[in-house]
Design an enzyme around this catalytic site. Structure first.
Site, PDB file in Angstrom:
ATOM      1  N   ARG A  42       3.023   4.519  -1.925  1.00  0.00           N
ATOM      2  CA  ARG A  42       2.784   5.396  -3.074  1.00  0.00           C
ATOM      3  C   ARG A  42       3.346   4.748  -4.337  1.00  0.00           C
ATOM      4  NH1 ARG A  42       3.548  11.848  -1.732  1.00  0.00           N
ATOM      5  NH2 ARG A  42       3.214  11.739   0.524  1.00  0.00           N
ATOM      6  N   GLY A  61       0.789  -1.217   0.000  1.00  0.00           N
ATOM      7  CA  GLY A  61       0.000   0.000   0.000  1.00  0.00           C
ATOM      8  C   GLY A  61       0.823   1.269   0.000  1.00  0.00           C
ATOM      9  N   HIS A 112      -5.800  11.206   2.376  1.00  0.00           N
ATOM     10  CA  HIS A 112      -6.423  10.269   3.312  1.00  0.00           C
ATOM     11  C   HIS A 112      -7.838   9.980   2.839  1.00  0.00           C
ATOM     12  CE1 HIS A 112      -3.500   9.480   6.403  1.00  0.00           C
ATOM     13  NE2 HIS A 112      -3.218  10.766   6.536  1.00  0.00           N
ATOM     14  N   ASP A 113      -8.470   9.034   3.515  1.00  0.00           N
ATOM     15  CA  ASP A 113      -9.832   8.623   3.175  1.00  0.00           C
ATOM     16  C   ASP A 113     -10.741   9.806   2.860  1.00  0.00           C
ATOM     17  OD1 ASP A 113     -12.717   8.263   4.154  1.00  0.00           O
ATOM     18  OD2 ASP A 113     -12.088   6.174   4.080  1.00  0.00           O
ATOM     19  N   ASP A 137     -10.992   3.983   2.905  1.00  0.00           N
ATOM     20  CA  ASP A 137      -9.941   3.068   3.345  1.00  0.00           C
ATOM     21  C   ASP A 137     -10.385   1.607   3.321  1.00  0.00           C
ATOM     22  OD1 ASP A 137      -8.085   5.041   3.753  1.00  0.00           O
ATOM     23  OD2 ASP A 137      -8.203   5.034   5.932  1.00  0.00           O
TER      24      ASP A 137
END
Length: 376
Positions: free
Chosen positions: A85, A83, A126-127, A156
């Site tokens: 980048r 997970g 983020h989410d 997420d």
């Protein structure tokens, strides 16, 4: 044994949705090996649900020896998930090309917020950001109020971790037929967009407004909402179908004439106020006595701890105790290959020696890896 018994998956450890994906696969019987960074520690790792059922090896992927050890592990695996980048694993020397070169049948699962390509692929996020971009966050909230983040469940865990787990199982099935691996690009933007499919369709049909809090399922309707009770707790109603709605009117003692035209949206605000006033006249337990188990489509709004002791959840063993912690049991259920949690989360790197020996390292070679800080 679990439906994924016999499948070996290497997880490059991270946070949040990546470990959650690995947890789901481990719950289903896969042997998941979490590759941790050297030197990482944590208090009470047994209280981290996402680490349950996984073996743990600590490797330093910034050393050639650590990379070599990982690739030897990959040779024995059916899949790998990461997970980071885009481009990070390539720089480390454990990207898709590197891994597929040593194991052409490998399923290489990649999960990011924005995806492996696109103008925002390298941006942090983020989410809350990912679900903003797909129209999902815009839909959560009450009329006239700002959007409310649904924790980080939609981006997420739903659009990311669960979607990657689904993709990996699909690719593993295909690899059994073709003998070839492939790379999965699981983007939380893509996943959360898919989760909004029903509302895309409803909007196209003209039955779902882009305005928050005025629709049937977003607190706009008086028959689909949460209401405060006399003791400051809450209950939920979902009486959409006419027959269920009729039961709600009868049991709650609502005025039948006022509530006759259920789908007249112009009346929803007024009817919501009447329902709210009615529900607040009794405690949550009193409403449970009247409505729970009926076809009204009712449930008490429980917190995390209350949920663990609700009779229905106890009857289904929805929560289990592992490593001294109550936590959700594996889902879904299987009639023959029952899923279960093999063991509680382990300390970081606990299985390093055992796993390295399994892939051919001698005790002396493992000692040399430690001297070179390639492993714990």
């Amino acid at each position: 044994m679990g439906p994924l018994h016999g499948v070996r998956i290497v997880e490059l450890a991270g946070i949040g949705p990546g470990p959650f994906c690995g947890m789901m696969l481990a719950d289903m019987g896969a042997e998941v090996i979490s590759v941790e960074r050297v030197g990482v520690t944590a208090d009470q790792p047994e209280l981290d649900c996402s680490r349950r059922g996984k073996r743990s090896v600590a490797l330093n992927l910034k050393t050639p020896e650590g990379v070599k050890a990982l690739l030897k592990l990959v040779e024995t695996a059916d899949a790998l998930l990461e997970g980071f980048r885009p481009g990070v694993t390539e720089k480390l020397g454990v990207g898709p090309d590197d891994c597929l070169a040593v194991n052409p049948r490998l399923v290489y699962g990649r999960m990011t917020g924005w995806g492996q390509y696109g103008s925002m692929a390298q941006a942090a996020g983020h989410d809350i950001n990912y679900i903003s971009l797909t129209g999902a966050l815009h839909a959560f909230g009450r009329k006239g109020e700002k959007p409310v983040p649904p924790l980080n469940m939609v981006g997420d865990f739903g659009g990311g971790g669960m979607m990657l787990a689904f993709g990996m199982v699909c690719a593993l099935l295909e690899a059994q037929k073709s003998g070839k691996g492939q790379v999965i690009d699981a983007a939380m933007t893509d996943g959360s967009a898919v989760l909004m499919s029903m509302f895309n369709s409803a909007h196209e049909r003209g039955t779902h407004s882009l305005e928050r809090g005025v629709n049937r399922l977003d607190s706009g309707a008086h028959f689909y909402d949460t209401y405060e009770t006399a003791d400051g707790k809450y209950i939920s109603l979902g009486s959409i179908e006419p027959q269920f709605y009729a039961q709600l009117i009868e049991v709650a003692g609502l005025p039948a004439d006022k509530f006759a035209d259920q789908m007249d949206k112009s009346k929803w605000p007024e009817l919501s106020e009447i329902v709210a006033d009615t529900i607040k006249q009794k405690t949550r337990d009193e409403w449970c006595e009247l409505m729970e188990g009926s076809d009204i489509c009712f449930a008490p709004v429980l917190d995390l701890i209350e949920a663990q002791s609700h009779p229905h959840n106890l009857e289904r063993n929805t929560y289990v105790e592992i490593g001294g912690m109550k936590q959700p049991a594996p889902a879904p259920r299987f009639s023959r290959t029952e899923a279960h949690i093999r063991f509680a989360a382990k300390p970081y790197g606990e299985d390093t020696d055992a796993l390295l020996q399994e892939i051919g390292y001698s005790a002396e070679e493992i000692g040399q890896l430690r001297v070179g800080k390639a492993c714990n």
